[in-house]
Design an enzyme around this catalytic site. Structure first.
Site, mmCIF file in Angstrom:
data_model
loop_
_atom_site.group_PDB
_atom_site.id
_atom_site.type_symbol
_atom_site.label_atom_id
_atom_site.label_comp_id
_atom_site.label_asym_id
_atom_site.label_seq_id
_atom_site.Cartn_x
_atom_site.Cartn_y
_atom_site.Cartn_z
ATOM 1 N N ILE A 1 0.752 -1.244 0.036
ATOM 2 C CA ILE A 1 0.051 -0.017 -0.054
ATOM 3 C C ILE A 1 0.766 1.237 -0.110
ATOM 4 C CG2 ILE A 1 -0.394 0.518 2.560
ATOM 5 C CD1 ILE A 1 -3.561 0.860 1.959
ATOM 6 N N ASN B 1 -3.517 2.184 15.490
ATOM 7 C CA ASN B 1 -4.058 1.934 17.066
ATOM 8 C C ASN B 1 -4.329 3.242 17.609
ATOM 9 O OD1 ASN B 1 -1.673 2.901 18.314
ATOM 10 N ND2 ASN B 1 -0.605 1.220 17.706
ATOM 11 N N VAL C 1 1.045 -3.025 9.054
ATOM 12 C CA VAL C 1 0.972 -1.711 7.779
ATOM 13 C C VAL C 1 1.368 -0.473 8.275
ATOM 14 C CG1 VAL C 1 -1.474 -1.537 7.927
ATOM 15 C CG2 VAL C 1 -0.521 -1.201 5.807
ATOM 16 N N ASP C 2 0.996 -0.590 9.601
ATOM 17 C CA ASP C 2 1.255 0.975 10.415
ATOM 18 C C ASP C 2 2.797 1.230 10.398
ATOM 19 O OD1 ASP C 2 0.295 1.899 13.931
ATOM 20 O OD2 ASP C 2 0.884 2.878 12.095
ATOM 21 N N GLY D 1 -4.658 -8.611 10.631
ATOM 22 C CA GLY D 1 -3.394 -9.084 10.900
ATOM 23 C C GLY D 1 -3.267 -9.234 12.377
HETATM 24 N N1 APR Z 1 0.627 -3.132 2.243
HETATM 25 C C1 APR Z 1 -0.585 -3.462 2.385
HETATM 26 N N2 APR Z 1 -1.031 -4.186 3.361
HETATM 27 C C2 APR Z 1 -0.314 -4.640 4.258
HETATM 28 C C3 APR Z 1 1.313 -4.201 4.409
HETATM 29 C C4 APR Z 1 1.598 -3.328 3.302
HETATM 30 N N3 APR Z 1 2.708 -2.782 3.280
HETATM 31 N N4 APR Z 1 1.830 -4.622 5.375
HETATM 32 C C5 APR Z 1 0.696 -5.530 6.107
HETATM 33 N N5 APR Z 1 -0.339 -5.428 5.462
HETATM 34 C C6 APR Z 1 -1.465 -6.009 5.742
HETATM 35 C C7 APR Z 1 -1.676 -7.483 6.583
HETATM 36 O O1 APR Z 1 -1.220 -8.461 5.688
HETATM 37 C C8 APR Z 1 -2.871 -7.578 7.099
HETATM 38 O O2 APR Z 1 -3.863 -8.145 6.069
HETATM 39 O O3 APR Z 1 -2.527 -5.160 6.280
HETATM 40 C C9 APR Z 1 -3.491 -5.888 7.005
HETATM 41 C C10 APR Z 1 -3.610 -5.643 8.418
HETATM 42 O O4 APR Z 1 -2.620 -6.108 9.400
HETATM 43 P P1 APR Z 1 -1.779 -5.429 10.549
HETATM 44 O O5 APR Z 1 -0.924 -4.364 10.118
HETATM 45 O O6 APR Z 1 -1.335 -6.301 11.545
HETATM 46 O O7 APR Z 1 -3.254 -4.367 11.127
HETATM 47 P P2 APR Z 1 -4.467 -4.925 12.265
HETATM 48 O O8 APR Z 1 -4.611 -6.319 12.392
HETATM 49 O O9 APR Z 1 -5.544 -3.758 11.995
HETATM 50 O O10 APR Z 1 -3.494 -4.465 13.524
HETATM 51 C C11 APR Z 1 -3.313 -3.366 14.074
HETATM 52 O O11 APR Z 1 -1.130 -3.660 14.376
HETATM 53 O O12 APR Z 1 0.664 -2.689 13.777
HETATM 54 C C12 APR Z 1 -0.240 -2.646 14.646
HETATM 55 O O13 APR Z 1 -0.025 -0.361 15.318
HETATM 56 C C13 APR Z 1 -0.823 -1.283 14.770
HETATM 57 O O14 APR Z 1 -1.705 -1.898 16.930
HETATM 58 C C14 APR Z 1 -2.207 -1.803 15.720
HETATM 59 C C15 APR Z 1 -2.500 -3.133 15.002
#
Ligand code: APR
Length: 177
Positions: free
Chosen positions: A11, A24, A33-34, A125
């Site tokens: 992304i 978060n 992705v954060d 994720g």
């Molecule tokens: N581009 C697109 N999608 C991505 C990328 C990227 N570069 N990196 C990860 N993803 C996808 C993951 O494969 C997953 O399907 O983003 C989706 C969301 O996963 P997470 O990033 O773990 O987010 P989430 O499950 O909402 O958890 C949020 O995780 O990173 C911390 O600060 C964040 O506390 C918060 C929590």
């Protein structure tokens, strides 16, 4: 739903008006992705997030809400930060909160006159939401937001892997055009 498409990509590389961050409630970065978005946007993103007022101690963006910042070093002009629900089995209001992440992010994009927006699979994720259920929640929220003719041109659902791509494509197909 002809304005909605599934794209397999990182992304942070997408040239859209806004990419959505699965953040978060503290909104100062994290993993997944954060972390990727903050790394690609550069340190100014964290500074901009720190400027977002806390609605209560340690909470800048409550679960199900959305906040917007510039994209800084990203190709995207803006980042819309939203906080998805942690999956607790499906009986803790997760579906409504996840749907709100999509509708509140879309509302912010329209409020800022943006034409294109890309979503990661919010909550799928670390937060453990089952991807197939999350994909259907996303499509339903997007479809109901687009009904009254919101003038967004392009909504991208970003798959970060092959399984995610087939899950999202299947969910989108179920919504027809
Ligand atoms: N581009 C697109 N999608 C991505 C990328 C990227 N570069 N990196 C990860 N993803 C996808 C993951 O494969 C997953 O399907 O983003 C989706 C969301 O996963 P997470 O990033 O773990 O987010 P989430 O499950 O909402 O958890 C949020 O995780 O990173 C911390 O600060 C964040 O506390 C918060 C929590």
């Amino acid at each position: 739903m002809h304005r909605v498409q599934v794209v397999r990509a990182d992304i942070t590389t997408l040239e859209v008006d806004a990419i959505v961050n699965a953040a978060n409630e503290r909104m100062l970065g994290g993993g997944g992705v954060d972390g990727a978005i903050h790394r690609a946007a550069g340190p100014r993103l964290r500074d901009a997030c720190a400027q977002v007022p806390e609605v209560r101690p340690g909470v800048r963006c409550p679960t199900g809400e959305a906040r917007i910042t510039p994209g800084f070093d990203l190709p995207a002009g803006h980042v819309i930060h939203t906080v998805g629900p942690v999956w607790h089995g499906g009986n803790a209001d997760e579906e409504r909160l996840l749907g709100r992440c999509y509708s509140r992010s879309l509302a912010l994009a329209v409020e800022y006159g943006l034409r294109s927006i890309a979503f990661p699979a919010i909550s799928c994720g670390v937060f453990g939401y089952p991807p197939d259920e999350a994909a259907n929640v996303a499509m339903r929220a997007i479809a109901s937001f687009l009904e009254p003719g919101a003038d967004l041109e392009r909504i991208v659902l970003v798959a970060f892997g092959e399984r995610a791509e087939s899950t999202l494509t299947q969910a989108l197909g179920a919504f027809g055009d």
